[in-house]
Design an enzyme around this catalytic site. Structure first.
Site, PDB file in Angstrom:
ATOM      1  N   CYS A  52       0.849  -1.199   0.000  1.00 31.85           N
ATOM      2  CA  CYS A  52       0.000   0.000   0.000  1.00 31.85           C
ATOM      3  C   CYS A  52       0.881   1.243   0.000  1.00 31.85           C
ATOM      4  O   CYS A  52       1.747   1.404   0.857  1.00 31.85           O
ATOM      5  CB  CYS A  52      -0.900  -0.013   1.235  1.00 31.85           C
ATOM      6  SG  CYS A  52      -1.707   1.565   1.519  1.00 31.85           S
ATOM      7  N   CYS A  55       0.511   3.339   3.456  1.00 36.84           N
ATOM      8  CA  CYS A  55       0.905   2.861   4.775  1.00 36.84           C
ATOM      9  C   CYS A  55       2.221   3.523   5.222  1.00 36.84           C
ATOM     10  O   CYS A  55       3.086   3.819   4.393  1.00 36.84           O
ATOM     11  CB  CYS A  55       1.062   1.330   4.767  1.00 36.84           C
ATOM     12  SG  CYS A  55      -0.501   0.446   5.018  1.00 36.84           S
ATOM     13  N   ASN A  77      -0.306  14.739  -4.170  1.00 37.91           N
ATOM     14  CA  ASN A  77      -0.580  13.568  -5.004  1.00 37.91           C
ATOM     15  C   ASN A  77       0.499  13.388  -6.077  1.00 37.91           C
ATOM     16  O   ASN A  77       0.838  14.336  -6.785  1.00 37.91           O
ATOM     17  CB  ASN A  77      -1.951  13.760  -5.674  1.00 37.91           C
ATOM     18  CG  ASN A  77      -2.542  12.459  -6.178  1.00 37.91           C
ATOM     19  OD1 ASN A  77      -1.844  11.634  -6.753  1.00 37.91           O
ATOM     20  ND2 ASN A  77      -3.838  12.284  -5.964  1.00 37.91           N
ATOM     21  N   HIS A 114      -4.164   0.496   8.115  1.00 37.14           N
ATOM     22  CA  HIS A 114      -4.702   0.154   6.791  1.00 37.14           C
ATOM     23  C   HIS A 114      -6.106  -0.446   6.857  1.00 37.14           C
ATOM     24  O   HIS A 114      -6.892  -0.349   5.902  1.00 37.14           O
ATOM     25  CB  HIS A 114      -3.742  -0.840   6.118  1.00 37.14           C
ATOM     26  CG  HIS A 114      -4.064  -1.166   4.693  1.00 37.14           C
ATOM     27  ND1 HIS A 114      -3.734  -0.324   3.647  1.00 37.14           N
ATOM     28  CD2 HIS A 114      -4.691  -2.232   4.122  1.00 37.14           C
ATOM     29  CE1 HIS A 114      -4.136  -0.865   2.503  1.00 37.14           C
ATOM     30  NE2 HIS A 114      -4.726  -2.021   2.760  1.00 37.14           N
ATOM     31  N   ASN A 154     -13.517   9.702  -1.507  1.00 36.65           N
ATOM     32  CA  ASN A 154     -14.186   8.624  -2.233  1.00 36.65           C
ATOM     33  C   ASN A 154     -13.958   7.357  -1.428  1.00 36.65           C
ATOM     34  O   ASN A 154     -12.822   6.923  -1.278  1.00 36.65           O
ATOM     35  CB  ASN A 154     -13.588   8.444  -3.629  1.00 36.65           C
ATOM     36  CG  ASN A 154     -13.847   9.634  -4.518  1.00 36.65           C
ATOM     37  OD1 ASN A 154     -14.907  10.252  -4.453  1.00 36.65           O
ATOM     38  ND2 ASN A 154     -12.873   9.972  -5.356  1.00 36.65           N
ATOM     39  N   SER A 162      -9.195   3.916  -5.395  1.00 36.75           N
ATOM     40  CA  SER A 162      -8.269   2.915  -5.909  1.00 36.75           C
ATOM     41  C   SER A 162      -7.380   2.326  -4.811  1.00 36.75           C
ATOM     42  O   SER A 162      -6.525   1.506  -5.087  1.00 36.75           O
ATOM     43  CB  SER A 162      -7.433   3.492  -7.053  1.00 36.75           C
ATOM     44  OG  SER A 162      -6.824   4.695  -6.665  1.00 36.75           O
ATOM     45  N   HIS A 165      -6.867   1.975   1.883  1.00 34.48           N
ATOM     46  CA  HIS A 165      -6.306   2.652   3.056  1.00 34.48           C
ATOM     47  C   HIS A 165      -7.165   3.898   3.345  1.00 34.48           C
ATOM     48  O   HIS A 165      -7.469   4.662   2.436  1.00 34.48           O
ATOM     49  CB  HIS A 165      -4.851   3.045   2.795  1.00 34.48           C
ATOM     50  CG  HIS A 165      -4.123   3.457   4.033  1.00 34.48           C
ATOM     51  ND1 HIS A 165      -3.133   2.694   4.616  1.00 34.48           N
ATOM     52  CD2 HIS A 165      -4.282   4.534   4.840  1.00 34.48           C
ATOM     53  CE1 HIS A 165      -2.702   3.308   5.710  1.00 34.48           C
ATOM     54  NE2 HIS A 165      -3.382   4.435   5.865  1.00 34.48           N
ATOM     55  N   HIS A 167      -8.383   7.219   3.527  1.00 33.26           N
ATOM     56  CA  HIS A 167      -7.830   8.507   3.081  1.00 33.26           C
ATOM     57  C   HIS A 167      -8.864   9.303   2.312  1.00 33.26           C
ATOM     58  O   HIS A 167      -9.833   8.764   1.799  1.00 33.26           O
ATOM     59  CB  HIS A 167      -6.596   8.286   2.197  1.00 33.26           C
ATOM     60  CG  HIS A 167      -6.935   7.826   0.797  1.00 33.26           C
ATOM     61  ND1 HIS A 167      -7.375   6.549   0.515  1.00 33.26           N
ATOM     62  CD2 HIS A 167      -6.906   8.473  -0.400  1.00 33.26           C
ATOM     63  CE1 HIS A 167      -7.591   6.425  -0.781  1.00 33.26           C
ATOM     64  NE2 HIS A 167      -7.323   7.582  -1.372  1.00 33.26           N
ATOM     65  N   GLN A 169      -9.058  13.248  -0.136  1.00 34.44           N
ATOM     66  CA  GLN A 169      -8.245  14.072  -1.017  1.00 34.44           C
ATOM     67  C   GLN A 169      -8.640  15.535  -0.889  1.00 34.44           C
ATOM     68  O   GLN A 169      -9.721  15.858  -0.408  1.00 34.44           O
ATOM     69  CB  GLN A 169      -8.458  13.662  -2.479  1.00 34.44           C
ATOM     70  CG  GLN A 169      -8.078  12.232  -2.797  1.00 34.44           C
ATOM     71  CD  GLN A 169      -8.110  11.967  -4.302  1.00 34.44           C
ATOM     72  OE1 GLN A 169      -7.491  12.700  -5.086  1.00 34.44           O
ATOM     73  NE2 GLN A 169      -8.822  10.940  -4.714  1.00 34.44           N
TER      74      GLN A 169
HETATM   75  O1  LIG Z   1      -7.444   9.935  -7.379  1.00 30.52           O
HETATM   76  P1  LIG Z   1      -8.183   8.631  -7.296  1.00 30.52           P
HETATM   77  O2  LIG Z   1      -8.818   8.396  -5.966  1.00 30.52           O
HETATM   78  O3  LIG Z   1      -7.364   7.459  -7.719  1.00 30.52           O
HETATM   79  O4  LIG Z   1      -9.353   8.767  -8.391  1.00 30.52           O
HETATM   80  C1  LIG Z   1     -10.703   8.868  -8.088  1.00 30.52           C
HETATM   81  O5  LIG Z   1     -11.058  10.182  -7.654  1.00 30.52           O
HETATM   82  C2  LIG Z   1     -10.915  11.237  -8.617  1.00 30.52           C
HETATM   83  C3  LIG Z   1     -11.457  12.511  -7.991  1.00 30.52           C
HETATM   84  O6  LIG Z   1     -12.805  12.382  -7.611  1.00 30.52           O
HETATM   85  C4  LIG Z   1     -11.608  10.902  -9.923  1.00 30.52           C
HETATM   86  O7  LIG Z   1     -11.293  11.868 -10.891  1.00 30.52           O
HETATM   87  C5  LIG Z   1     -11.226   9.514 -10.444  1.00 30.52           C
HETATM   88  O8  LIG Z   1     -11.984   9.203 -11.579  1.00 30.52           O
HETATM   89  C6  LIG Z   1     -11.473   8.497  -9.339  1.00 30.52           C
HETATM   90  O9  LIG Z   1     -11.131   7.210  -9.767  1.00 30.52           O
END
Ligand SMILES: O=P(O)(O)O[C@H]1O[C@H](CO)[C@@H](O)[C@H](O)[C@H]1O
Ligand SMILES: O=P(O)(O)O[C@H]1O[C@H](CO)[C@@H](O)[C@H](O)[C@H]1O
Lengths: 340, 340
Positions: A52, A55, A77, A114, A154, A162, A165, A167, A169
């Site tokens: 991960c 982690c 990022n 995690h 998300n 994806s 863990h 988190h 953004q």
């Molecule tokens: O950056 P991540 O988490 O990999 O990506 C995810 O969030 C982003 C922001 O909402 C989106 O644009 C991506 O399509 C989604 O897969």
């Protein structure tokens, strides 16, 4: 009579924050479902995963090594959708219009563990996440060319996450995004006309009848907005008007963390699974203008409708016409209250 | 210089039809993907499935039996999200606003053959689908309380389609939906100011350089709009201004069917799979008002980004801020042209 009509007939409801309508079809849940089933997350995760990239102690794609962090951790990022130091440009060529966009994307780790999610972190641990959001809002918001700071999470593969863990953004940028612009306009118009915050008045109205209120503590209300789109959509709203989370006092920060703990833990009980959602905080832009009319709030958009594996698809009609929901806001609120 | 900048730097583009912006992050496709993988449709279907409620001769949920239709067939959805003969009401209670919505939902079978999709039907067969859309637009549009007719198709389980039999839907209702309202406003403003159709002018501009044009025949253009949101989003636009598909002549109907055949067949080649999408026709409302400013068009929103199993998620940032895409419209158009 009005209440009954809303539970039985197709109708539309008005979102006071965006000025848009949504279609409600309460009779439609009888429809059988033969469509796509989601996988449930095979969810016994280890506390540490050597593969991960979030982690503690692990090496990321760009070669950087995460510190041995013990509560929260944030970094830029490695595959940011927004870039700083772009050459500014504006294209205005007939009907083609484009403009450069400056910005940055941050990753916010909620916990070194995690295996966790906000739903199984205690209030004390969540307070640290809230503090980090406050710091990021401040430091990003003070940067040159950063006029809006979008904090979001998300959760779950079905919501495009994806990495499991825990988190969230932050994408911070030079433009005021569409959705924020709509809410800015409506709040400003109401504040100018009434000298009061639109959401403050809304919370007051909801508090008198409580049909859509799911939870409250001293400072925060958790409710299913009258105009909710997603099946179990909720909103955390501070009772006192505040333009942004930077204004939260120490006790209010705890109240916010308590509300976050409440709603995420309750969600996990709806279908007895780690409940996926996208959540985000809408608050005042950071371009230095006057945003006295803003009342910050955090919304949760969870897709699951019928079970841990059947979600609501926002497709065809919803993309081309308007959002549509199958259970009413009142039914959803009642279900969440019962589970709490 | 301008062209290069658009392929390398994060920027925003303006949608002339909705008045909204979208974020483009061309550098972001380098990002590795560890998130959700979709199942590919195990796609050798029989021509007839005894359990399919859309196949000719089968019995539906409400007990009705489908006729032994040989080309197209339409009927009212057994689980319609919209109802007719609702008691009209309007709630205006402080900050709560709701209104009754009248309407009906139709299912449009494209072919009796369970194994087909538009992509493997020939132009002659698709002409019959177009004719049926025209008839439905007319007959629904003339009904009392039907002011807008939304024709659309959800193709593929990943787009919420619950039955693989080739079919689309029509939801017709008393309100003008949000998305249609936005496009109405922008087209009207342009038409009033310039005495010409906004989309007509746009097509003219695109035709002079062809960077985003994928295909054209005598009457129709297929292009990736400058402001496309979905990875391989396209739009079919008639070259001559027409407010709605009811105005298509017999030859134009064939041209439209030809364009439909072209784009759906080309899509299937992108990742060598039955390419999922939501598609919809935006056209003039049917409330009897003046819609000379409308220029109808059909848009395709396909979610696949990297492969037959990895889609673009419109989640967190996209829900709370603005749409975001990872490959540019120009790259997508070039790819589609090469595959054609
Ligand atoms: O950056 P991540 O988490 O990999 O990506 C995810 O969030 C982003 C922001 O909402 C989106 O644009 C991506 O399509 C989604 O897969
Ligand atoms: O009626 P269907 O195809 O079963 O349902 C599908 O399309 C509808 C209209 O876009 C959506 O509201 C549903 O969420 C989706 O699953």
């Amino acid at each position: 009579i009005q209440k009954e009509v809303l539970q039985n007939q197709s109708h539309k409801r008005f979102n006071i924050l965006t000025g848009e309508w949504i279609l409600v079809s309460p009779h439609r849940t009888k429809r059988p479902w033969q469509g796509q089933q989601e996988k449930t997350a095979a969810d016994v995760r280890p506390s540490y995963d050597k593969d991960c990239y979030l982690c503690p102690g692990n090496t990321r794609a760009n070669g950087e090594v995460n510190p041995e962090y013990t509560d929260t951790y944030s970094f830029t990022n490695d595959f940011a959708a927004l870039q700083t130091d772009n050459a500014p440009f504006a294209i205005n060529d007939g009907l083609l219009r484009a403009e450069s966009e400056q910005g940055t994307c941050r990753v916010i780790c909620f916990s070194p563990d995690h295996s966790k999610s906000l739903a199984d972190m205690d209030t004390e641990a969540i307070v640290k996440v809230v503090s980090l959001w406050q710091e990021e809002y401040h430091s990003l918001g003070h940067k040159k060319d950063i006029n809006y700071v979008q904090i979001f999470e998300n959760k779950g593969a079905v919501m495009g996450c994806s990495n499991p863990h825990p988190h969230g953004q932050i994408w911070a940028q030079s433009s005021i995004p569409n959705e924020v612009g709509k809410k800015d306009e409506r709040q400003k118009a109401y504040y100018t006309a009434n000298g009061k915050s639109l959401l403050g008045e809304y919370v007051r109205q909801e508090s008198s009848n409580k049909e859509r209120i799911v939870y409250e503590n001293d400072d925060m209300v958790v409710l299913v907005p009258f105009w909710a789109v997603w099946p179990f959509e909720t909103m955390i709203v501070p009772k006192k008007q505040q333009a942004h989370i930077g204004q939260l006092s120490e006790t209010e920060r705890i109240s916010f963390a308590d509300a976050l703990h409440f709603i995420t833990a309750t969600y996990d009980k709806v279908f007895d699974c780690s409940f996926p959602y996208s959540a985000g905080i809408h608050q005042a832009p950071t371009d230095g203008k006057d945003y006295d009319h803003w009342h910050w709030h955090m919304s949760f958009y969870p897709p699951l409708l019928r079970s841990a594996t059947v979600k609501k698809f926002m497709v065809g009609y919803e993309m081309f016409a308007m959002p549509q929901r199958d259970i009413t806001a009142e039914t959803a609120a009642q279900r969440l209250r019962e589970l709490a």
